[in-house]
Design an enzyme around this catalytic site. Sequence first.
Site, mmCIF file in Angstrom:
data_model
loop_
_atom_site.group_PDB
_atom_site.id
_atom_site.type_symbol
_atom_site.label_atom_id
_atom_site.label_comp_id
_atom_site.label_asym_id
_atom_site.label_seq_id
_atom_site.Cartn_x
_atom_site.Cartn_y
_atom_site.Cartn_z
ATOM 1 N N HIS A 1 8.032 8.190 16.730
ATOM 2 C CA HIS A 1 6.970 7.828 15.572
ATOM 3 C C HIS A 1 5.820 7.258 15.965
ATOM 4 O O HIS A 1 5.425 6.253 15.156
ATOM 5 C CB HIS A 1 7.552 7.514 14.426
ATOM 6 C CG HIS A 1 6.781 7.432 13.317
ATOM 7 N ND1 HIS A 1 6.227 8.451 12.587
ATOM 8 C CD2 HIS A 1 6.374 6.502 12.163
ATOM 9 C CE1 HIS A 1 5.419 8.207 11.524
ATOM 10 N NE2 HIS A 1 5.668 6.887 11.195
ATOM 11 N N GLY B 1 0.716 -1.054 0.149
ATOM 12 C CA GLY B 1 0.083 0.131 -0.107
ATOM 13 C C GLY B 1 0.662 1.301 -0.055
ATOM 14 O O GLY B 1 0.581 2.379 -0.646
ATOM 15 N N ASN C 1 6.567 0.037 10.340
ATOM 16 C CA ASN C 1 6.267 0.312 12.020
ATOM 17 C C ASN C 1 6.559 -0.956 12.683
ATOM 18 O O ASN C 1 6.627 -1.920 12.110
ATOM 19 C CB ASN C 1 4.804 0.846 11.959
ATOM 20 C CG ASN C 1 4.636 2.228 11.921
ATOM 21 O OD1 ASN C 1 5.716 3.088 12.357
ATOM 22 N ND2 ASN C 1 3.771 2.520 11.243
#
EC number: 1.1.1.37
Length: 337
Positions: A184, A12, A124
């Site tokens: 983050h 994505g 992540n």
Amino acid sequence: MVKVAILGAAGGIGQPLSLLTKLNPNVDELALFDVVNVPGVGADLSHINSDSKTQSYLPKDKEDKTALAAALKGSDLVIIPAGVPRKPGMTRDDLFNINASIVQGLAEGIAANSPKAFVLVISNPVNSTVPIVAETLQAKGVYDPARLFGVTTLDIVRANTFISQLFLDQTKPSDFNINVVGGHSGETIVPLYSLGNSKQYYDILSEEQKKELIKRVQFGGDEVVQAKNGAGSATLSMAYAGYRLAESILAAVNGKTDIVECTFLNLDSSIKGASEARKLVKDLDFFSLPVQLGKNGITEVKYDILNQISDDEKKLLEVAIEQLQKNIEKGVSFAKK
């Protein structure tokens, strides 16, 4: 000749990121690697009449490391958006274990095939995956802290957009370049609205508005997940943010000076300003700060910004540091297993 490799190019984030990179005039060769669907992405992009040559690399099976090696060989810049998004019913720990393994495998590939490349980590949780890459490269004896970047640029992009939306008559998002420090994820994200040209606008907001604005920057990803009805996360804006940092690094490599970007970096004493920065963040090994970019990566950490922040931001920073410590340790201990 500049070669860029995108690892996770069919995902994505990977697809729009590959498109943006294909359009960059500084890129001569674009290597697209993924474990599924990447030949189609490569074929599609290869029809675009920009000058970079596009090649896709798909492993034959789970054991095949030759495709990754070929994609990485001779790469000057490697961007890693690979990994799985969080699916319903999946805990953060489940997500961490899957993505940590993926990132570690890719880092081993980088160590063997393009040890001098700039490495941009998007996968992540960045607060933990960047330490994993650092530890992996270090274990292989090829680690250069000035060439490793955790991509936090989406936090800056959101911080710029969201304050502008509160002052639509007076400002545009491009008027701002807010420094966002810390990490983050969630409360580790600390936007420094009290500094620079955002101060005059931020100061006239009510306490409630300020809190809402900070929270929106910290948890902006949730907005997108909800708007996509759980069928996806922030992929387009993340691709743009990752590309913005890559574009800045490529410009610096080409000799452009005075480029400063925020990034989640290893505060290693070999980098100018890193030791001073550590003292201001309770000796954390990794932290996001504005850095000066040069031909060989990070040339200086702009730590002095932490001495100029407001009392409210200092409180946010304390919360961020406490959480970051745990996130970093989690990455390091995974890599050392």
